[in-house]
Design a protein around this motif. Structure first.
Motif, PDB file in Angstrom:
ATOM      1  N   GLN A   1      17.115  19.669  16.894  1.00 27.81           N
ATOM      2  CA  GLN A   1      17.418  20.575  18.313  1.00 27.81           C
ATOM      3  C   GLN A   1      18.815  19.951  18.552  1.00 27.81           C
ATOM      4  OE1 GLN A   1      14.396  19.043  20.845  1.00 27.81           O
ATOM      5  NE2 GLN A   1      12.945  20.461  20.333  1.00 27.81           N
TER       6      GLN A   1
ATOM      7  N   GLU B   1      20.225  24.876  19.962  1.00 25.96           N
ATOM      8  CA  GLU B   1      19.869  25.249  18.526  1.00 25.96           C
ATOM      9  C   GLU B   1      18.649  24.670  18.005  1.00 25.96           C
ATOM     10  OE1 GLU B   1      22.362  23.941  15.319  1.00 25.96           O
ATOM     11  OE2 GLU B   1      22.842  26.059  14.966  1.00 25.96           O
ATOM     12  N   TRP B   2      17.529  25.193  17.624  1.00 27.74           N
ATOM     13  CA  TRP B   2      16.364  24.950  16.808  1.00 27.74           C
ATOM     14  C   TRP B   2      16.577  25.016  15.432  1.00 27.74           C
ATOM     15  CZ3 TRP B   2      11.831  23.604  20.198  1.00 27.74           C
ATOM     16  CH2 TRP B   2      12.148  23.722  21.690  1.00 27.74           C
TER      17      TRP B   2
ATOM     18  N   GLN C   1      15.655  29.410  16.040  1.00 28.15           N
ATOM     19  CA  GLN C   1      15.865  30.125  17.391  1.00 28.15           C
ATOM     20  C   GLN C   1      17.024  29.431  17.937  1.00 28.15           C
ATOM     21  OE1 GLN C   1      12.134  30.153  19.255  1.00 28.15           O
ATOM     22  NE2 GLN C   1      12.436  28.094  20.037  1.00 28.15           N
TER      23      GLN C   1
ATOM     24  N   ASP D   1      18.559  29.138  22.185  1.00 23.91           N
ATOM     25  CA  ASP D   1      18.442  29.496  23.513  1.00 23.91           C
ATOM     26  C   ASP D   1      19.750  29.140  24.083  1.00 23.91           C
ATOM     27  OD1 ASP D   1      15.388  29.483  23.220  1.00 23.91           O
ATOM     28  OD2 ASP D   1      15.135  27.515  23.753  1.00 23.91           O
TER      29      ASP D   1
ATOM     30  N   GLN E   1      18.631  32.972  27.738  1.00 21.16           N
ATOM     31  CA  GLN E   1      18.314  34.004  26.794  1.00 21.16           C
ATOM     32  C   GLN E   1      17.957  33.214  25.566  1.00 21.16           C
ATOM     33  OE1 GLN E   1      18.048  37.484  27.054  1.00 21.16           O
ATOM     34  NE2 GLN E   1      16.852  36.859  25.218  1.00 21.16           N
ATOM     35  N   ARG E   2      16.798  33.710  24.725  1.00 21.57           N
ATOM     36  CA  ARG E   2      16.592  33.290  23.459  1.00 21.57           C
ATOM     37  C   ARG E   2      17.004  34.367  22.552  1.00 21.57           C
ATOM     38  NH1 ARG E   2      11.270  29.818  22.522  1.00 21.57           N
ATOM     39  NH2 ARG E   2      12.420  28.318  23.347  1.00 21.57           N
TER      40      ARG E   2
ATOM     41  N   GLU F   1      17.837  39.314  20.823  1.00 17.19           N
ATOM     42  CA  GLU F   1      17.366  38.664  21.838  1.00 17.19           C
ATOM     43  C   GLU F   1      15.797  38.644  21.583  1.00 17.19           C
ATOM     44  OE1 GLU F   1      18.782  41.447  24.126  1.00 17.19           O
ATOM     45  OE2 GLU F   1      20.905  41.067  23.671  1.00 17.19           O
TER      46      GLU F   1
ATOM     47  N   SER G   1      13.006  34.429  31.544  1.00 23.03           N
ATOM     48  CA  SER G   1      14.416  33.722  32.319  1.00 23.03           C
ATOM     49  C   SER G   1      13.744  32.999  33.636  1.00 23.03           C
ATOM     50  CB  SER G   1      15.013  34.827  32.763  1.00 23.03           C
ATOM     51  OG  SER G   1      16.261  34.300  33.525  1.00 23.03           O
TER      52      SER G   1
ATOM     53  N   CYS H   1      12.070  29.747  32.458  1.00 25.18           N
ATOM     54  CA  CYS H   1      13.326  28.702  32.113  1.00 25.18           C
ATOM     55  C   CYS H   1      13.701  28.261  33.443  1.00 25.18           C
ATOM     56  CB  CYS H   1      14.436  29.471  31.360  1.00 25.18           C
ATOM     57  SG  CYS H   1      14.164  30.150  29.867  1.00 25.18           S
TER      58      CYS H   1
END
Lengths: 164, 164
Positions: B62, B88-89, B106, B108, B126-127, B135, B142, B145
């Motif tokens: 991550q 960032e994953w 993904q 985020d 947003q992911r 998206e 949202s 989150c």
């Protein structure tokens, strides 16, 4: 062949280290501490985890950062003068399998200066101790760094690649 | 109180997502893909290792990146308009305990725009799916989150801290 390119300004020490002499440059390390490297481009990371055989000595995060000239080099694999790559070693904390960054073990730096470092492929190498700007003069020596990096001539003597 | 700040430009969807309407702006996501985020400042990293209970679904690296306005916010904990943070994953490869970066799971993104995202603390979330700019409209929404980030109001709703 390389020896013919060593200018009078540079003396090659007995241990393979390069020292400046008789110039306006102060007689400090030829590879300065890379101020601000944490704001350079993050090239990639690796982690030496708890099950690795060398975890006790090098376990944790390895982050690579590159300044703007070095980034041009990652794209062309022809690293221009002034390129600097910082290789940061951090310890880690293991929280039930989730690893967090710990304190810095050391910082390895390579800088491209074909004149000053003609004897080591145009790159100067230096390790800094823990979270300090104190040079580690022990192993590996600049020559030992070079011996390994020199095996990657097609990549401009840089081992890593940029992850876009 | 927040509802009074929602401009006519913004409609709040039934699932808590925010959609643009009736303006010169194309009807796309209000949180654009963060072009060039890999060259932003690397804030910090964590790793979910193979022994973690959620390794199968979120194992790997991550990395957090921040644009220049967001970096100002990390220092003051008052994030200015235009601040963007990319989370960032990446999957990982385990080579006898040495972990290398794998493909992206993904991305985020959170972006500060107090007018457009007044209903979620001034931040839009947003992911994006895998290594794409597509998206992911699924979970978390949202609102979800925001519910977690809102617990860190003293930190400007940002969970991470910058490692200098």
């Amino acid at each position: 062949m390389k020896a013919t390119h060593v200018p009078a300004l540079i003396l090659l020490g007995t241990a393979g280290t390069i020292v400046a002499a008789q110039s306006g440059t102060p007689p400090t390390s030829p590879v300065p501490y890379p101020e601000g490297y944490r704001t350079w481009t993050h090239v990639k990371s690796t982690v030496i985890g708890p099950t690795h055989k060398s975890f006790a000595t090098v376990g944790g995060f390895q982050h690579i950062y590159a300044n703007a000239p070095a980034m041009a080099g990652y794209r062309s694999r022809a690293f221009p003068e002034g390129a600097i790559i910082a290789f940061e070693w951090l310890e880690m904390r293991d929280n039930q399998g989730a690893f967090a960054e710990g304190p810095r073990r050391q910082l390895d730096v390579m800088i491209k200066d074909s004149t000053r470092f003609a004897s080591t492929g145009g790159w100067g190498f230096q390790r800094f101790a823990k979270d300090s700007k104190t040079e580690l003069a022990a192993t590996p020596t600049s020559r030992q760094c070079f011996a390994c990096h020199d095996q990657r001539r097609k990549d401009g003597l840089v081992l890593s690649t940029y992850r876009p």
